[in-house]
Design a protein around this motif. Structure first.
Motif, short mmCIF file in Angstrom:
data_model
loop_
_atom_site.label_atom_id
_atom_site.label_comp_id
_atom_site.label_asym_id
_atom_site.label_seq_id
_atom_site.Cartn_x
_atom_site.Cartn_y
_atom_site.Cartn_z
N ASN A 77 0.84 -1.19 0.00
CA ASN A 77 0.00 0.00 0.00
C ASN A 77 0.88 1.24 0.00
OD1 ASN A 77 -2.60 -1.33 0.29
ND2 ASN A 77 -1.94 -1.83 2.37
N LYS A 102 -4.48 -5.77 -1.48
CA LYS A 102 -3.80 -4.51 -1.19
C LYS A 102 -3.69 -3.71 -2.47
CE LYS A 102 -1.35 -6.19 2.84
NZ LYS A 102 -0.06 -6.36 3.47
N GLY A 130 -7.58 -4.77 -4.67
CA GLY A 130 -7.09 -3.61 -3.95
C GLY A 130 -7.74 -2.33 -4.41
#
Length: 130
Positions: A77, A102, A130
């Motif tokens: 991230n 993510k 994500g």
């Protein structure tokens, strides 16, 4: 293969600028050609400037046109905490994923300027969420 490392930067001011014949310059925590997970990028600064094709990127996509297979793990991230963020002349902040949950971008800033064909984007394909 193992997981990618995390990248944490604490500075008064950060400027990323330009590219090279080998691709964009910038901050990367990617899982390319790996079963491991990508790392996270955290930036804490008063002023963040990303210019002339430079980037902050997490992902598990392969670099374009390299023939290198993409990573199979989850990307990391991106978290940016800055008073001011300026992306200029194709500067980018990107998170790309083919797998995992993510690849998120969290931006906390009082001011965000996207100038000169710059972008802030996430891209989830395949099994990525994500």
């Amino acid at each position: 293969m193992g997981n990618g490392g995390n990248l944490e930067i604490l500075a008064k001011s950060i400027e990323l600028s330009g590219g090279s014949p080998f691709g964009a310059s910038g901050l990367f925590a990617n899982a390319i050609n790996s079963t491991g997970n990508g790392g996270n990028v955290q930036v804490n600064t008063d002023n963040l400037n990303i210019n002339d094709g430079a980037t902050i990127n997490v992902g598990n996509f392969s670099s374009r046109n390299t023939g290198i297979p993409p990573g199979q793990g989850a990307p990391g991230n991106i978290q940016i905490n800055a008073e001011s963020v300026v992306l200029n002349s194709q500067g980018t902040i990107t998170a790309d994923t083919l797998a995992g949950s993510k690849g998120n971008i969290t931006l906390s800033s009082n001011s965000l300027d996207l100038l000169g064909n710059s972008s802030l984007s996430t891209n989830a394909q395949g099994d990525g969420s994500g």
